[in-house]
Enzyme design. Structure first.
Site, PDB file in Angstrom:
ATOM      1  N   GLN A 106      -8.307 -43.970 -48.394  1.00  0.00           N
ATOM      2  CA  GLN A 106      -9.572 -43.464 -47.883  1.00  0.00           C
ATOM      3  C   GLN A 106      -9.685 -43.898 -46.420  1.00  0.00           C
ATOM      4  OE1 GLN A 106     -11.830 -41.678 -50.458  1.00  0.00           O
ATOM      5  NE2 GLN A 106      -9.642 -41.633 -50.961  1.00  0.00           N
ATOM      6  N   ALA A 124     -20.995 -40.506 -52.567  1.00  0.00           N
ATOM      7  CA  ALA A 124     -19.536 -40.521 -52.654  1.00  0.00           C
ATOM      8  C   ALA A 124     -18.890 -40.071 -51.345  1.00  0.00           C
ATOM      9  CB  ALA A 124     -19.083 -39.634 -53.809  1.00  0.00           C
ATOM     10  N   HIS A 125     -17.557 -40.093 -51.330  1.00  0.00           N
ATOM     11  CA  HIS A 125     -16.816 -39.805 -50.099  1.00  0.00           C
ATOM     12  C   HIS A 125     -17.002 -38.361 -49.647  1.00  0.00           C
ATOM     13  CE1 HIS A 125     -12.944 -38.990 -52.697  1.00  0.00           C
ATOM     14  NE2 HIS A 125     -13.954 -38.252 -53.064  1.00  0.00           N
ATOM     15  N   ASN A 126     -17.099 -38.233 -48.323  1.00  0.00           N
ATOM     16  CA  ASN A 126     -17.179 -36.937 -47.634  1.00  0.00           C
ATOM     17  C   ASN A 126     -18.465 -36.164 -47.923  1.00  0.00           C
ATOM     18  OD1 ASN A 126     -13.901 -37.180 -48.341  1.00  0.00           O
ATOM     19  ND2 ASN A 126     -14.435 -36.739 -46.207  1.00  0.00           N
TER      20      ASN A 126
END
Length: 341
Positions: free
Chosen positions: A202, A243-245
């Site tokens: 990540q 969460a990511h993005n």
């Protein structure tokens, strides 16, 4: 410390009905206000409480002022939005007595090589600021916080005790992050090969704008390749998972225990109710409002209010279906009776 009503009106506007030199020492709810307080009426259902309050002055809307003017003997500040006026007045009264942490770095703090800390910033006990990090003017970093390598904290931003702000993440001016929040953890990214999970690095950041509030124990994951983005004015409650993005548009607010899965894009001026769940890779337009405990499984292309654990739908339709569902048992018995006949 007190202030004159006239000074409040000079600062925040409104139409004063009463003595401009009347001094009030603070702001309080209708039921708790004393003779030195100013209070506010933002809910017309509480007009009776307003008439009976001991407050020296009231902040009221024009419609409520017409109702209480004859029966309330104190001064009044008439404004279109009493709740917003209350918020600004409360900030002002708080500033009169707030303790401002002294500028400087506590002797027990660790400052990494090349970190840049503004002379007006406050770095509390046991804080770790890693190499290359930047702490802006008048920022306050309370005890036990961790600021990662080359992270950036903007002017006037306040980290309460024990915030973790990982490497390369950035937050703008006047932000607030409460205790236990973790910004920039790895997103939940894995590839599966024959039942074995292989971690995907990540390598993105978390980019946070100006005037953002993040509640206690909320977590915001860094992007997998691109960044996780939280735009200006966003307000996140306690115990939220981003969460990511994920991309959250400006002035969106999200209540406690909500969760947003990866790569979802939420527009500006949206609200997300407590414990709502939003699956990944969705898009919301501006002005979408999700009710508490709703599970959202598809993108939303029209502004409006949406509700329902499963399936979610436009709120008015969901209310009709929920009302029908309550009658299901009675309907079943009627059908059985008809079948017997």
């Amino acid at each position: 410390m007190g202030t004159r009503l006239g000074e409040l009106v000079e600062r925040f506007g409104g139409q004063l009905m009463g003595d401009a030199n009347l001094e009030v020492t603070g702001i309080a709810p209708l039921t708790d206000a004393g003779v030195s307080h100013i209070s506010f009426l933002s809910n017309s259902k509480l007009r009776a409480q307003a008439l009976g309050t001991a407050a020296a002055a009231l902040i009221v809307s024009p419609a409520d002022d017409e109702f209480i003017a004859a029966g309330y003997t104190g001064a009044r500040i008439v404004t279109p939005n009493p709740y917003v006026y209350f918020a600004r007045a409360a900030q002002y009264f708080h500033s009169l007595t707030a303790i401002v942490p002294p500028a400087g770095v506590h002797p027990t703090a660790f400052i990494g090589e090349g970190a840049r800390i503004a002379a007006t910033a406050h770095i509390g006990p046991k804080v770790v600021v890693e190499a290359g990090a930047v702490i802006g003017e008048h920022a306050v970093i309370d005890a036990g916080c961790y600021i990662g390598r080359e992270a950036v904290v903007g002017e006037g931003t306040h980290f309460f005790a024990n915030v973790t702000f990982h490497a390369y993440c950035q937050i703008g001016a006047r932000g607030i992050i409460h205790s236990g929040a973790v910004i920039g953890t790895d997103g939940f990214g894995f590839a599966n090969e024959k039942g074995v999970y292989i971690k995907i690095p990540q390598t993105g950041r978390v980019m946070i704008g100006d005037d953002v509030d993040i509640g206690a124990n909320t977590t915001v994951d860094r992007g997998a390749l691109a960044d996780t983005v939280i735009e200006d004015g966003v307000k996140l409650d306690n115990l939220i998972q981003i969460a990511h993005n994920v991309h959250i548009g400006r002035n969106t607010a999200m209540a406690g225990c909500a969760a947003v899965a990866g790569s979802t894009r939420i527009g500006a001026n949206c609200t997300i109710g407590g414990a709502a769940n939003i699956v990944g890779h969705l898009t919301f337009v501006d002005g979408v409002h999700i009710s508490a405990a709703t599970t959202v499984t598809r993108s939303i292309g029209e502004p409006g209010v949406y509700s329902g654990p499963y399936p979610f739908e436009e709120n008015s339709s969901w209310q009709k279906n929920a009302a029908t569902l309550r009658q299901l048992h009675t309907l079943r018995e009627r059908v059985r009776a008809l079948e017997k006949k």
